[in-house]
Design an enzyme around this catalytic site. Structure first.
Site, PDB file in Angstrom:
ATOM      1  NE  ARG A 138     -17.221   9.122  16.619  1.00  0.00           N
ATOM      2  CZ  ARG A 138     -18.175   9.199  15.537  1.00  0.00           C
ATOM      3  NH1 ARG A 138     -17.983   8.558  14.611  1.00  0.00           N
ATOM      4  NH2 ARG A 138     -19.346   9.883  15.961  1.00  0.00           N
ATOM      5  CD  GLU A 156     -16.105  23.589  27.079  1.00  0.00           C
ATOM      6  OE1 GLU A 156     -15.918  24.144  28.138  1.00  0.00           O
ATOM      7  OE2 GLU A 156     -17.142  22.809  26.756  1.00  0.00           O
ATOM      8  N   PRO A 157     -14.396  23.419  21.105  1.00  0.00           N
ATOM      9  CG  PRO A 157     -13.231  24.111  19.395  1.00  0.00           C
ATOM     10  CD  PRO A 157     -13.548  24.635  20.790  1.00  0.00           C
ATOM     11  N   GLY A 158     -14.221  20.116  19.772  1.00  0.00           N
ATOM     12  CA  GLY A 158     -13.403  18.885  19.575  1.00  0.00           C
ATOM     13  C   GLY A 158     -13.460  18.208  18.362  1.00  0.00           C
ATOM     14  CE1 TYR A 214     -21.064   7.927  21.362  1.00  0.00           C
ATOM     15  CE2 TYR A 214     -19.289   7.720  19.967  1.00  0.00           C
ATOM     16  CZ  TYR A 214     -19.757   7.921  21.328  1.00  0.00           C
ATOM     17  OH  TYR A 214     -19.008   8.588  22.239  1.00  0.00           O
ATOM     18  CB  CYS A 229     -14.814 -12.884  19.684  1.00  0.00           C
ATOM     19  SG  CYS A 229     -13.096 -13.761  19.088  1.00  0.00           S
ATOM     20  CD  GLU A 230     -18.144  -8.117  22.148  1.00  0.00           C
ATOM     21  OE1 GLU A 230     -19.414  -8.513  21.776  1.00  0.00           O
ATOM     22  OE2 GLU A 230     -17.455  -8.546  23.230  1.00  0.00           O
ATOM     23  CE1 TYR A 256     -15.003  12.901  22.067  1.00  0.00           C
ATOM     24  CE2 TYR A 256     -15.711  13.930  19.745  1.00  0.00           C
ATOM     25  CZ  TYR A 256     -15.453  14.042  21.301  1.00  0.00           C
ATOM     26  OH  TYR A 256     -15.818  15.335  21.591  1.00  0.00           O
ATOM     27  N   GLY A 260     -19.560  20.799  20.247  1.00  0.00           N
ATOM     28  CA  GLY A 260     -20.400  20.343  19.652  1.00  0.00           C
ATOM     29  C   GLY A 260     -20.840  20.431  18.229  1.00  0.00           C
TER      30      GLY A 260
END
Ligand SMILES: *Cc1c(COP(=O)(O)O)cnc(C)c1O
Length: 422
Positions: free
Chosen positions: A314, A275-277, A318, A346-347, A375, A239
């Site tokens: 992302r 648990e670092p990502g 987000y 196409c969005e 991510y 986190g």
């Protein structure tokens, strides 16, 4: 800190020019820096040097086996959330006794597979999962090491889609039920609850939510010990944030974080699992893309580029900010133009940056979407039948394609026609 910088006016990953990579492998592509991955691991390991700590890289942030092998060589364990991630970690040479299996929805097959691999432990998120694990372990004649994921109901003050520690989130067991579930676990065969786990969210840039959660967890550990439970390890999750916008969202230093952990738990004789990502992989990677066209519509400038939301989700998912750096360095006084960097998908939501003041990007210009190592590639899809882009790992002046660009043949071969159409 990361190892992407301008040398002689061209953006490099360590000692490799991103222009060279673009010419050789085409765009878009992800590029990762070994030195940056290693540095982040080392800084964290050093910060926790005084504590008995195991760093388990969160594979979901970046699961390329070359990245995992780089981490494993540094001594890292892995935090996996699926059988696929477990298999990747094992294939990358991570020993099973450094692998933790987390996640709210493990299937029975996945649990059985992990038990047969004899992994370090399971982070369990519900009472039914506890029973399933007990069942399966008993039938296999093994004992699973378990940590219950407790939800301390704190607000991590991050984006709502990456906040996990509030009571309304699907993750973990409610704090108030923890003692009851540890008691239940004690009576179940095939499992031994020797740890406790928490993870309150991602991209956290303020230590207060951690302080708050740690205080609660400390009280719980003491209460569980009074209840007679033998707890060996505390998994504090991941986190820790990364500076997506330079100085604006500056995360706390790992040493500060370690100090808070040490103050809360240093005297309890617990092994600490991290648990670092994002903190490891985030700014160890960039997405390099090329401008296709530029067009002005009324007051808006749209820079249309070959990278899109299917490559890097992302910004769309987000509303995430990623700094954009032109690969050819611009003068510090180059005029800035407010523009939207949009992809070909196409969005309306397909953008890499919106309303951003950037130097002009002409057709053919390369730019790097910074801090895309976590991510990023893992969330890519082939939406609009766009092949998955390559991943390239740099180490000093060496580089290697660690995932080739998907070919159109491979993309088309994913489908099969039923007999009545072929
Ligand atoms: C996603 C996740 C992590 C990693 O989070 P980062 O913010 O990338 O450090 C760690 N633990 C659990 C349980 C997770 O779900």
């Amino acid at each position: 800190m990361h190892h992407f910088s301008y040398k002689n006016g061209t953006l490099h990953a360590e000692d490799v020019s991103l222009v060279t990579l673009a010419e050789k492998f085409g765009t878009p592509f992800y590029c990762y820096s070994t030195a940056t991955l290693e540095r982040h691991y080392q800084v964290l390991a050093d910060a926790f040097g005084e504590l008995d700590a195991l760093i388990c890289f969160a594979v979901k942030a970046n699961s390329n086996q070359a990245v995992l092998a780089t981490m494993a060589q540094m001594g890292s364990g892995m935090d996996v959330v699926s059988e696929g991630e477990l298999r990747r970690a094992r294939a990358a040479g991570v020993s099973a006794d450094k692998i933790i299996f987390a996640g709210v929805g493990k299937t029975r097959d996945e649990i059985a597979f992990a038990l047969k691999e004899n992994i370090l432990g399971f982070n369990v998120e519900s009472e039914p999962e506890l029973h399933a694990l007990s069942d399966i372990a008993s039938s296999l004649g093994v004992t699973a090491n378990v940590a219950l994921r407790v939800n301390p109901d704190v607000d991590a003050k991050t984006h709502e889609k990456i906040s996990t520690g509030k009571a309304e989130n699907k993750f973990g067991i409610p704090f108030e039920r923890a003692r009851e579930l540890y008691a239940a676990a004690r009576d179940l065969p095939g499992i031994e609850a020797t740890g406790i786990h928490m993870h309150i969210g991602s991209q956290i840039t303020d230590l207060d939510p951690f302080r708050h959660a740690f205080k609660l967890m400390r009280e719980l550990v003491l209460a569980l010990r009074l209840d007679g439970h033998v707890l060996h390890h505390l998994d504090i999750g991941g986190g820790l944030g990364v500076p997506y916008r330079g100085a604006i969202d500056e995360p706390p230093a790992p040493t500060e974080y370690a100090k808070v952990v040490s103050e809360a738990f240093g005297d309890l004789g617990l092994k600490i699992v991290l648990e670092p990502g994002r903190m490891i992989a985030g700014n160890a990677g960039v997405l390099v893309s090329r401008t296709l066209f530029s067009k002005r519509e009324g007051k808006r400038t749209f820079t249309i580029v070959d990278g899109a939301m299917n490559d890097l989700l992302r910004p769309t998912l987000y509303e995430a900010h990623h700094d954009i750096w032109p690969v050819q360095e611009r003068a510090s006084d180059a005029p800035l133009i407010e523009q939207d960097l949009v992809g070909p998908v196409c969005e309306t939501g397909d953008y890499l940056a919106r309303g951003r003041a950037l130097p002009s990007l002409a057709a053919g210009d390369l730019f790097a979407v910074m801090t895309a190592g976590a991510y990023g590639a893992v969330m890519a899809s082939t939406y609009n039948s766009r092949p998955l882009v390559p991943e390239i790992l740099v180490k000093g002046s060496s580089y290697a394609v660690v995932r080739p660009r998907q070919s159109y043949e491979q993309l088309l071969d994913l489908d099969q026609l039923p007999p009545w159409l072929s």
